[in-house]
Design a protein around this motif. Structure first.
Motif, PDB file in Angstrom:
ATOM      1  N   ASP A   1      -4.180   8.616  -1.458  1.00 45.95           N
ATOM      2  CA  ASP A   1      -2.808   9.096  -1.654  1.00 45.95           C
ATOM      3  C   ASP A   1      -1.831   8.413  -0.703  1.00 45.95           C
ATOM      4  OD1 ASP A   1      -3.657  10.777  -3.642  1.00 45.95           O
ATOM      5  OD2 ASP A   1      -3.779  12.553  -2.361  1.00 45.95           O
ATOM      6  N   ASN A   2      -2.232   8.311   0.552  1.00 50.03           N
ATOM      7  CA  ASN A   2      -1.337   7.694   1.536  1.00 50.03           C
ATOM      8  C   ASN A   2      -1.150   6.200   1.268  1.00 50.03           C
ATOM      9  OD1 ASN A   2      -1.021  10.135   2.762  1.00 50.03           O
ATOM     10  ND2 ASN A   2      -2.314   9.699   4.516  1.00 50.03           N
ATOM     11  N   TYR A   3      -2.210   5.522   0.870  1.00 44.73           N
ATOM     12  CA  TYR A   3      -2.081   4.094   0.554  1.00 44.73           C
ATOM     13  C   TYR A   3      -1.144   3.886  -0.633  1.00 44.73           C
ATOM     14  CZ  TYR A   3      -3.198  -0.631  -0.950  1.00 44.73           C
ATOM     15  OH  TYR A   3      -3.106  -1.941  -1.341  1.00 44.73           O
ATOM     16  N   ASN A   4      -1.318   4.690  -1.677  1.00 41.28           N
ATOM     17  CA  ASN A   4      -0.423   4.590  -2.827  1.00 41.28           C
ATOM     18  C   ASN A   4       1.020   4.879  -2.438  1.00 41.28           C
ATOM     19  OD1 ASN A   4      -2.543   3.948  -4.479  1.00 41.28           O
ATOM     20  ND2 ASN A   4      -2.769   5.995  -5.363  1.00 41.28           N
ATOM     21  N   GLY A   5       1.192   5.855  -1.553  1.00 42.02           N
ATOM     22  CA  GLY A   5       2.537   6.178  -1.095  1.00 42.02           C
ATOM     23  C   GLY A   5       3.173   5.027  -0.334  1.00 42.02           C
ATOM     24  N   ILE A   6       2.376   4.317   0.464  1.00 38.98           N
ATOM     25  CA  ILE A   6       2.877   3.159   1.213  1.00 38.98           C
ATOM     26  C   ILE A   6       3.335   2.066   0.262  1.00 38.98           C
ATOM     27  CG2 ILE A   6       2.163   1.261   2.739  1.00 38.98           C
ATOM     28  CD1 ILE A   6       0.320   3.359   4.119  1.00 38.98           C
ATOM     29  N   LEU A   7       2.552   1.807  -0.786  1.00 42.26           N
ATOM     30  CA  LEU A   7       2.935   0.780  -1.751  1.00 42.26           C
ATOM     31  C   LEU A   7       4.254   1.124  -2.438  1.00 42.26           C
ATOM     32  CD1 LEU A   7      -0.391  -0.241  -3.544  1.00 42.26           C
ATOM     33  CD2 LEU A   7       0.685  -1.237  -1.528  1.00 42.26           C
ATOM     34  N   ALA A   8       4.445   2.399  -2.722  1.00 42.20           N
ATOM     35  CA  ALA A   8       5.692   2.812  -3.369  1.00 42.20           C
ATOM     36  C   ALA A   8       6.869   2.756  -2.399  1.00 42.20           C
ATOM     37  CB  ALA A   8       5.530   4.226  -3.920  1.00 42.20           C
ATOM     38  N   HIS A   9       6.645   3.279  -1.193  1.00 51.47           N
ATOM     39  CA  HIS A   9       7.725   3.388  -0.216  1.00 51.47           C
ATOM     40  C   HIS A   9       8.165   2.021   0.307  1.00 51.47           C
ATOM     41  CE1 HIS A   9      10.242   5.294   2.719  1.00 51.47           C
ATOM     42  NE2 HIS A   9       9.492   4.972   3.758  1.00 51.47           N
ATOM     43  N   HIS A  10       7.217   1.110   0.484  1.00 54.77           N
ATOM     44  CA  HIS A  10       7.514  -0.196   1.071  1.00 54.77           C
ATOM     45  C   HIS A  10       7.310  -1.339   0.060  1.00 54.77           C
ATOM     46  CE1 HIS A  10       7.923   1.526   5.071  1.00 54.77           C
ATOM     47  NE2 HIS A  10       6.762   2.140   4.912  1.00 54.77           N
ATOM     48  N   SER A  11       7.540  -1.051  -1.217  1.00 54.95           N
ATOM     49  CA  SER A  11       7.267  -2.034  -2.265  1.00 54.95           C
ATOM     50  C   SER A  11       8.072  -3.321  -2.085  1.00 54.95           C
ATOM     51  CB  SER A  11       7.568  -1.429  -3.646  1.00 54.95           C
ATOM     52  OG  SER A  11       8.923  -1.005  -3.721  1.00 54.95           O
ATOM     53  N   GLU A  12       9.328  -3.219  -1.691  1.00 54.55           N
ATOM     54  CA  GLU A  12      10.157  -4.418  -1.552  1.00 54.55           C
ATOM     55  C   GLU A  12       9.664  -5.302  -0.406  1.00 54.55           C
ATOM     56  OE1 GLU A  12      14.322  -3.806  -1.420  1.00 54.55           O
ATOM     57  OE2 GLU A  12      14.368  -2.527  -3.212  1.00 54.55           O
ATOM     58  N   GLU A  13       9.363  -4.700   0.731  1.00 52.43           N
ATOM     59  CA  GLU A  13       8.904  -5.465   1.893  1.00 52.43           C
ATOM     60  C   GLU A  13       7.549  -6.120   1.610  1.00 52.43           C
ATOM     61  OE1 GLU A  13       8.624  -4.861   6.762  1.00 52.43           O
ATOM     62  OE2 GLU A  13       8.911  -3.127   5.450  1.00 52.43           O
ATOM     63  N   LEU A  14       6.657  -5.400   0.948  1.00 46.26           N
ATOM     64  CA  LEU A  14       5.356  -5.967   0.610  1.00 46.26           C
ATOM     65  C   LEU A  14       5.481  -7.047  -0.459  1.00 46.26           C
ATOM     66  CD1 LEU A  14       3.211  -2.702   0.601  1.00 46.26           C
ATOM     67  CD2 LEU A  14       3.024  -4.607   2.205  1.00 46.26           C
ATOM     68  N   GLY A  15       6.407  -6.836  -1.393  1.00 45.24           N
ATOM     69  CA  GLY A  15       6.639  -7.850  -2.413  1.00 45.24           C
ATOM     70  C   GLY A  15       7.148  -9.152  -1.816  1.00 45.24           C
ATOM     71  N   GLU A  16       8.022  -9.056  -0.828  1.00 44.67           N
ATOM     72  CA  GLU A  16       8.529 -10.247  -0.146  1.00 44.67           C
ATOM     73  C   GLU A  16       7.419 -10.943   0.634  1.00 44.67           C
ATOM     74  OE1 GLU A  16      11.455 -11.869  -0.196  1.00 44.67           O
ATOM     75  OE2 GLU A  16      11.954 -10.513  -1.840  1.00 44.67           O
ATOM     76  N   ALA A  17       6.541 -10.156   1.251  1.00 47.57           N
ATOM     77  CA  ALA A  17       5.418 -10.740   1.986  1.00 47.57           C
ATOM     78  C   ALA A  17       4.506 -11.506   1.039  1.00 47.57           C
ATOM     79  CB  ALA A  17       4.633  -9.641   2.706  1.00 47.57           C
TER      80      ALA A  17
ATOM     81  N   SER B   1       1.791   6.813   9.897  1.00 46.01           N
ATOM     82  CA  SER B   1       2.927   6.185  10.576  1.00 46.01           C
ATOM     83  C   SER B   1       3.708   5.294   9.619  1.00 46.01           C
ATOM     84  CB  SER B   1       2.432   5.346  11.768  1.00 46.01           C
ATOM     85  OG  SER B   1       1.818   6.165  12.738  1.00 46.01           O
ATOM     86  N   ALA B   2       2.980   4.578   8.750  1.00 44.33           N
ATOM     87  CA  ALA B   2       3.629   3.692   7.789  1.00 44.33           C
ATOM     88  C   ALA B   2       4.468   4.480   6.792  1.00 44.33           C
ATOM     89  CB  ALA B   2       2.576   2.866   7.055  1.00 44.33           C
ATOM     90  N   LEU B   3       3.972   5.638   6.379  1.00 45.10           N
ATOM     91  CA  LEU B   3       4.742   6.475   5.457  1.00 45.10           C
ATOM     92  C   LEU B   3       6.011   7.013   6.108  1.00 45.10           C
ATOM     93  CD1 LEU B   3       2.002   8.545   3.601  1.00 45.10           C
ATOM     94  CD2 LEU B   3       3.606   6.947   2.576  1.00 45.10           C
ATOM     95  N   ALA B   4       5.926   7.269   7.398  1.00 45.59           N
ATOM     96  CA  ALA B   4       7.085   7.804   8.118  1.00 45.59           C
ATOM     97  C   ALA B   4       8.106   6.732   8.462  1.00 45.59           C
ATOM     98  CB  ALA B   4       6.624   8.499   9.398  1.00 45.59           C
ATOM     99  N   ALA B   5       7.701   5.449   8.425  1.00 49.16           N
ATOM    100  CA  ALA B   5       8.621   4.355   8.767  1.00 49.16           C
ATOM    101  C   ALA B   5       9.674   4.183   7.678  1.00 49.16           C
ATOM    102  CB  ALA B   5       7.842   3.054   8.943  1.00 49.16           C
ATOM    103  N   PRO B   6      10.927   3.964   8.054  1.00 53.19           N
ATOM    104  CA  PRO B   6      11.966   3.733   7.050  1.00 53.19           C
ATOM    105  C   PRO B   6      11.660   2.488   6.216  1.00 53.19           C
ATOM    106  CG  PRO B   6      12.915   4.149   9.218  1.00 53.19           C
ATOM    107  CD  PRO B   6      11.447   3.952   9.429  1.00 53.19           C
ATOM    108  N   LYS B   7      12.208   2.437   5.035  1.00 54.85           N
ATOM    109  CA  LYS B   7      12.021   1.264   4.178  1.00 54.85           C
ATOM    110  C   LYS B   7      12.512   0.013   4.901  1.00 54.85           C
ATOM    111  CE  LYS B   7      12.281   3.581  -0.311  1.00 54.85           C
ATOM    112  NZ  LYS B   7      12.960   3.640  -1.619  1.00 54.85           N
ATOM    113  N   GLY B   8      11.736  -1.056   4.777  1.00 50.17           N
ATOM    114  CA  GLY B   8      12.105  -2.304   5.428  1.00 50.17           C
ATOM    115  C   GLY B   8      11.591  -2.431   6.842  1.00 50.17           C
ATOM    116  N   GLN B   9      10.898  -1.398   7.353  1.00 50.72           N
ATOM    117  CA  GLN B   9      10.408  -1.436   8.735  1.00 50.72           C
ATOM    118  C   GLN B   9       8.888  -1.274   8.829  1.00 50.72           C
ATOM    119  OE1 GLN B   9      12.647   0.940  11.535  1.00 50.72           O
ATOM    120  NE2 GLN B   9      14.549   0.677  10.386  1.00 50.72           N
ATOM    121  N   LEU B  10       8.189  -1.589   7.747  1.00 48.44           N
ATOM    122  CA  LEU B  10       6.733  -1.561   7.806  1.00 48.44           C
ATOM    123  C   LEU B  10       6.204  -2.612   8.784  1.00 48.44           C
ATOM    124  CD1 LEU B  10       4.059  -0.440   6.721  1.00 48.44           C
ATOM    125  CD2 LEU B  10       4.170  -2.149   4.888  1.00 48.44           C
ATOM    126  N   PHE B  11       6.940  -3.707   8.923  1.00 50.51           N
ATOM    127  CA  PHE B  11       6.520  -4.764   9.846  1.00 50.51           C
ATOM    128  C   PHE B  11       6.383  -4.226  11.263  1.00 50.51           C
ATOM    129  CE2 PHE B  11       7.765  -8.032  12.961  1.00 50.51           C
ATOM    130  CZ  PHE B  11       6.707  -8.908  12.787  1.00 50.51           C
TER     131      PHE B  11
END
Length: 225
Positions: free
Chosen positions: A91-107, A157-167
């Motif tokens: 659940d948490n991994y799926n949530g990370i992909l949704a929450h940080h999709s733009e940052e991961l897509g750019e990576a 922690s990754a879920l709590a990080a604002p979008k664009g700040q997964l790095f």
């Protein structure tokens, strides 16, 4: 937005269906009675500790490299750590992909471009090999408990990080995630509170007793023991 998430999910190896993506409520979990205390501290994307070498990479490409390794580690955790529902690994991994999709897509795009630039026509194959090896480097059996505990905490922690700040999460926690791949054991296991302490028995030799009293020489010897 839904189509975009489904497309990203296929690229990133999403464990569950993309339509079910949602930000869950994180739940704390502890696999050890005594915390192992894995090595921690910030790390740069160019540090060999992060993952496979990508020679000649730019700072932006090293940034993508760090993000991609974090994502791969959490993906492996989603597959290996389902033995404990309290970790909420999938659940948490799926949530990370949704929450940080733009940052991961750019990576993803940045790394793909790096391999094409560095290896030409073989770039896509090299990128696929790099991704496969990165997954394999996070797979563990002997260190599974420690890895799953750390990965679950990083995922929260990754879920709590604002979008664009997964790095920033990757930079602060990758060292700890790599360290968790080393087997550790609960230090409290050396002490069993349920064991009954047996007192030292006095000598039963008749020569040590006078009537019902222990002679001084035998009492001294017992005290020394």
């Amino acid at each position: 937005m839904h189509k975009r998430l489904k497309k990203l999910a296929r690229k990133l190896g999403l464990v569950a269906a993309a339509g079910a993506l949602a930000l869950p409520q994180a739940a704390a979990a502890q696999m050890f009675i005594t915390d192992p205390g894995f090595a921690s501290g910030p790390v740069q994307g160019s540090d060999p500790l992060v993952g496979l070498p990508i020679p000649g990479a730019t700072p932006e490409e090293y940034r993508a490299h760090l993000l991609w390794n974090l994502r791969a580690g959490l993906n492996v955790a989603a597959l290996q750590c389902q033995f404990s529902p309290y970790l909420r690994a999938v659940d948490n991994y799926n949530g990370i992909l949704a929450h940080h999709s733009e940052e991961l897509g750019e990576a993803y795009k940045t790394l793909n471009a790096y391999f094409k630039r560095a290896h030409g026509k073989e770039g896509q194959k090299r990128f696929d090999d790099y991704t496969t090896s990165t997954y394999n480097n996070f797979s563990t059996l002997q260190a599974q408990y420690g890895f799953c505990q750390v990965a679950a905490d990083i995922a929260r922690s990754a879920l709590a990080a604002p979008k664009g700040q997964l790095f920033a999460t990757a930079q602060q926690r990758m060292r700890e995630l790599r360290a968790s791949l080393t087997p550790v054991y609960d230090r409290v296991a050396d002490y069993n509170p349920y064991l009954i302490a047996m007192p030292t028995l006095p000598p039963l030799d008749k020569s040590c007793w006078k009537r019902d009293r222990l002679k001084e020489k035998c009492a001294t010897k017992l005290a020394a023991q």
